[in-house]
Enzyme design. Structure first.
Site, short mmCIF file in Angstrom:
data_model
loop_
_atom_site.label_atom_id
_atom_site.label_comp_id
_atom_site.label_asym_id
_atom_site.label_seq_id
_atom_site.Cartn_x
_atom_site.Cartn_y
_atom_site.Cartn_z
CB VAL A 10 -0.97 0.04 1.21
CG1 VAL A 10 -2.01 -1.06 1.09
CG2 VAL A 10 -0.22 -0.07 2.52
CB SER A 11 0.61 4.42 -1.63
OG SER A 11 0.66 3.68 -2.82
CB THR A 12 -0.75 6.41 2.69
OG1 THR A 12 -2.07 5.90 2.70
CG2 THR A 12 -0.50 7.21 1.43
#
Length: 188
Positions: A10-12
């Protein structure tokens, strides 16, 4: 049979792997695969330490395959995806994307990969052509490109460590492309 690696990203920190992880584990269990799970949380464009660790283990032959939930969870750009998958496929490492229903270790999967690679190459060519056309149009309109003559940075550049900064910058660019060299090879 060697273990396989399951990779989710995931990115965040606000996002979660909880949508990807159960699907990956379920797939591995249905296929009776022994696996290790790698979870990347809060990755940025240039920093994905879990993925880099996994790629090193794949290169060292610790896993026979990598399984991802979706292609876009493995790479952020088509260029990155193509280069990394090409390296893995060339080394005989399987790559499976369960949501995209792709297995690059099969004949049909290799065909899909070649098609993806062709479209990525086409996309790069179009971008290059548009960029060159834009530069030519800008020049024709009389715009002078580049840094204005006589302009300097507002603060002096530090001279100490210049060589190592340049070496590290070039090394990082090569590693993004999947080329891994020793630091000595950059010093000439």
């Amino acid at each position: 049979m060697k273990k396989v690696a399951l990779y989710c990203r995931v990115s965040t920190k606000k996002q979660t792997n909880e949508n990807q992880k159960p699907r990956l584990i379920q797939y591995a269990n249905e296929m009776s695969l022994e696996y290790d799970l790698y979870e990347e949380v809060e990755s940025s464009r240039k920093t994905r330490p879990v993925k880099q660790e996994l790629l090193m283990k794949l290169r060292n032959g610790e896993y026979s395959s990598i399984i991802v939930y979706k292609l876009d969870r493995f790479a952020r750009s088509s260029r990155e995806l193509i280069l990394e998958i090409q390296e893995l496929v060339d080394k005989g490492i399987g790559f499976i994307s369960i949501s995209d229903n792709l297995d690059f270790s099969s004949s049909m999967g290799r065909l899909h990969f070649q098609i993806l690679a062709a479209f990525a190459e086409f996309e790069r060519s179009l971008i290059s052509e548009r960029t060159k056309e834009g530069i030519e149009r800008t020049k024709a309109q009389g715009t002078i490109l580049g840094r204005p003559k006589g302009s300097k940075d507002s603060k002096p550049r530090p001279k100490s460590g210049y060589l190592m900064r340049e070496v590290n910058k070039r090394k990082s660019k090569d590693e993004e492309k999947g080329n891994y060299k020793s630091i000595e090879s950059y010093i000439k």
